[in-house]
Design an enzyme around this catalytic site. Structure first.
Site: not given
Lengths: 361, 215
Positions: A203-205, A322, A320
């Protein structure tokens, strides 16, 4: 995830539901094959995948775009007995199935499992080829919605979906707006060897696990302001982002392995891959996770370095982020990525404000 | 207006589109209003004028006694009998009239949506078909033919398959079985034990056809 409330009077509806559930359970338990039966949706972690993420339907999509719906359906029906090739979400689905078999070994009576649902707005006649393909690979997908053109969003909620993966960014955006964790999947340019025994999710943060509040500061006020801000508010938890609940669901299942002394052998591993740096802005992130009672197995702070090479080493089944910039970087180095169309990152590309076309009414 | 009102409007829309495609079309929906309630029979002229007033096209009005009820249905060659009375439906079904319950809470949609609970489709091929199952099959064959008069997009009617209990293979086999009988479903949902009502409220069926009324 919000609770789905039944509007009918509780007793009769529950009876009907329980009857259906009991009958389905009996059906699967009586099958001669050892096919695992799907879990009770209320307790399961439900992953909805679209047909184009599960299978490679590039050729078929072209028929649809060039020749229209009727020719497309006819084409699919003609090729019905030919199994489709695996798509971007295929390795992810197989990894989920592996976690399920480990969970079933440790907890044979539990309904806390992954439930994989095929959510497509394909026509039911195309569905026959999809079902044949699922049969061919023996995937554990027993539930599906083939909506024949209607939006799947309502059905996502009806299935209490925890994560929705699609190739269509409009649908994904709509899902996120409705509070469902969702991402647009992209295939990788090369084929990395992915683990067959452990589900690995990266995951990105900011704007994925967390809200885009800090992202906004970077974009509008620059990095220095961002660092100062994050240091000042180190102890104030960030607000949650669209994929926080999915991380939470993964954590719930991880704890079941830990409870049985399987921490070292846990078939789920989570990674945080963030452009933040450990020294200046990393603490707030870790403290936020701690305040939520969530654990992440590995936190990797890149301090602005490209994510591609690191992801290539981690080899997640899905990553993931954004920002399309990171998605593209990951893709180029062989990582299957999923774009989360959320927050201020959508208005920028490589740090520059994107010209927005006038909004369609 | 009553429970069946949106349904009748949807049926009329389908008829309208069928006639647009082919002005001499004979495969149309034909609506018969039947009642054995003596009170309603006394109000017969009011009922008739009311239906006219609301623009409902009802070809026949049938006032029968409770005993001759199912006889009337059979005499009128009814392919599908709809009622909100479960006992009435069961009775008619036993005599070989394909019957279904009208959903009291349906949200009206422009498109006629027919949902078929397909769990029993496979079984019917194994056991000798009952009179009611024959009636069901004949209804479905006609509906399938009617559906073929329209293309995939912009159809005034949509055929929906719902399986509640089996898995994907049951649903897949049902799709193919129905196709072999000339019925091409538009949508398919396999629940495999998941709760039915949230899905049904999204499907918005005008009527829900189950093979066995014990469900």
């Amino acid at each position: 995830m919000s609770e789905i409330k039944l509007t009918e009077s509780a007793p009769t509806e529950d009876n009907g539901e329980e009857k259906d559930w009991a009958a389905a359970k009996a059906f699967f338990d009586n099958l001669k094959t050892n096919k695992p039966r799907p879990p009770k949706p209320r307790y399961a972690v439900t992953i909805a995948v679209s047909s184009r993420t599960l299978f490679n339907m590039v050729k078929e999509r072209k028929v649809y775009e060039d020749e229209g719906l009727e020719k497309y359906v006819a084409y699919q029906m003609e090729h019905e007995s030919e199994p489709l090739m695996p798509g971007a979400a295929f390795p992810f689905v197989q990894a989920l199935m592996n976690v399920n078999s480990r969970l079933r070994q440790l907890y044979p009576d539990s309904e806390e499992l992954f439930d994989i649902v095929l959510m497509t707005n394909n026509h039911a006649q195309v569905g026959v080829r999809l079902i044949n393909s699922i049969n061919h690979y023996d995937l554990s997908i027993e539930r599906f919605c083939m909506t024949g053109g209607e939006s799947p969003i309502g059905y996502l909620k009806a299935y209490m979906t925890n994560l929705y993966l699609s190739k269509n960014s409009d649908k994904v955006t709509e899902a996120i707006e409705e509070g469902i964790a969702a991402a647009t999947m992209f295939t990788a340019d090369t084929d990395n060897e992915l683990s067959k025994t452990q589900l690995r999710v990266a995951f990105d943060g900011d704007a994925v696990l967390f809200s885009d509040e800090s992202e906004i500061i970077v974009k509008q006020h620059g990095l220095d302001t961002f660092f100062e801000h994050e240091k000042e508010f180190e102890n104030k938890p960030l607000a949650q982002g669209p994929l926080k609940c999915f991380l939470e669901a993964l954590g719930k299942l991880q704890r079941k392995f830990i409870a049985k002394n399987e921490r070292l052998n846990c078939p789920i591993r989570t990674f945080l891959v963030t452009a933040r740096s450990a020294a200046s802005s990393g603490a707030r992130v870790l403290k936020t996770l701690r305040s939520w009672g969530l654990e992440i197995d590995e936190a990797l702070f890149l301090a602005g370095a490209p994510k591609g090479p690191l992801l290539q080493k981690i080899k997640p089944h899905i990553f993931f982020d954004d920002q399309m910039f990171h998605i593209e970087g990951a893709q180029q180095m062989g990582t299957i990525s999923a774009h989360v169309p959320y927050g201020i990152g959508q208005k920028y590309h490589k740090g520059k404000l994107i010209e927005q076309p006038p909004k369609k009414e | 207006v009553g429970v069946a009102f949106p349904l009748l409007q949807a049926l009329q829309r389908v008829n309208g589109r069928l006639l647009e495609e082919n002005p001499s079309e004979s495969l149309l929906f034909d609506v018969v209003l039947i009642t054995s309630d003596s009170q309603q029979q006394q109000q017969s002229s009011r009922i008739i004028s009311n239906t006219r007033h609301h623009g409902l096209e009802i070809s026949r009005f049938c006032f029968s006694s409770e005993e001759d009820f199912t006889e009337s249905l059979l005499k009128n060659n009814v392919h599908l009998f709809l009622t909100t009375d479960r006992d009435e439906a069961a009775q008619a079904s036993q005599k070989g009239v394909f019957s279904a319950l009208l959903n009291g809470k349906v949200a009206s949609s422009e498109q006629l949506r027919v949902v078929f609970c397909g769990d029993a489709v496979i079984r019917t091929d194994a056991e000798p078909p009952s009179a009611s199952q024959d009636a069901a099959q004949s209804f479905w064959a006609q509906l399938g033919e009617m559906r073929r008069r329209f293309g995939m997009l912009d159809s005034p009617l949509s055929l929906v398959l719902l399986t509640s209990r089996g898995g994907r293979e049951s649903c897949g086999t049902a799709l193919q079985t129905l196709r072999s009988r000339g019925v091409n479903m538009d949508e398919a949902y396999s629940l495999a034990g998941a709760p039915r009502s949230p899905i049904l409220s999204l499907l918005r069926p005008h009527f829900l056809l189950i093979n066995h009324l014990e469900d």
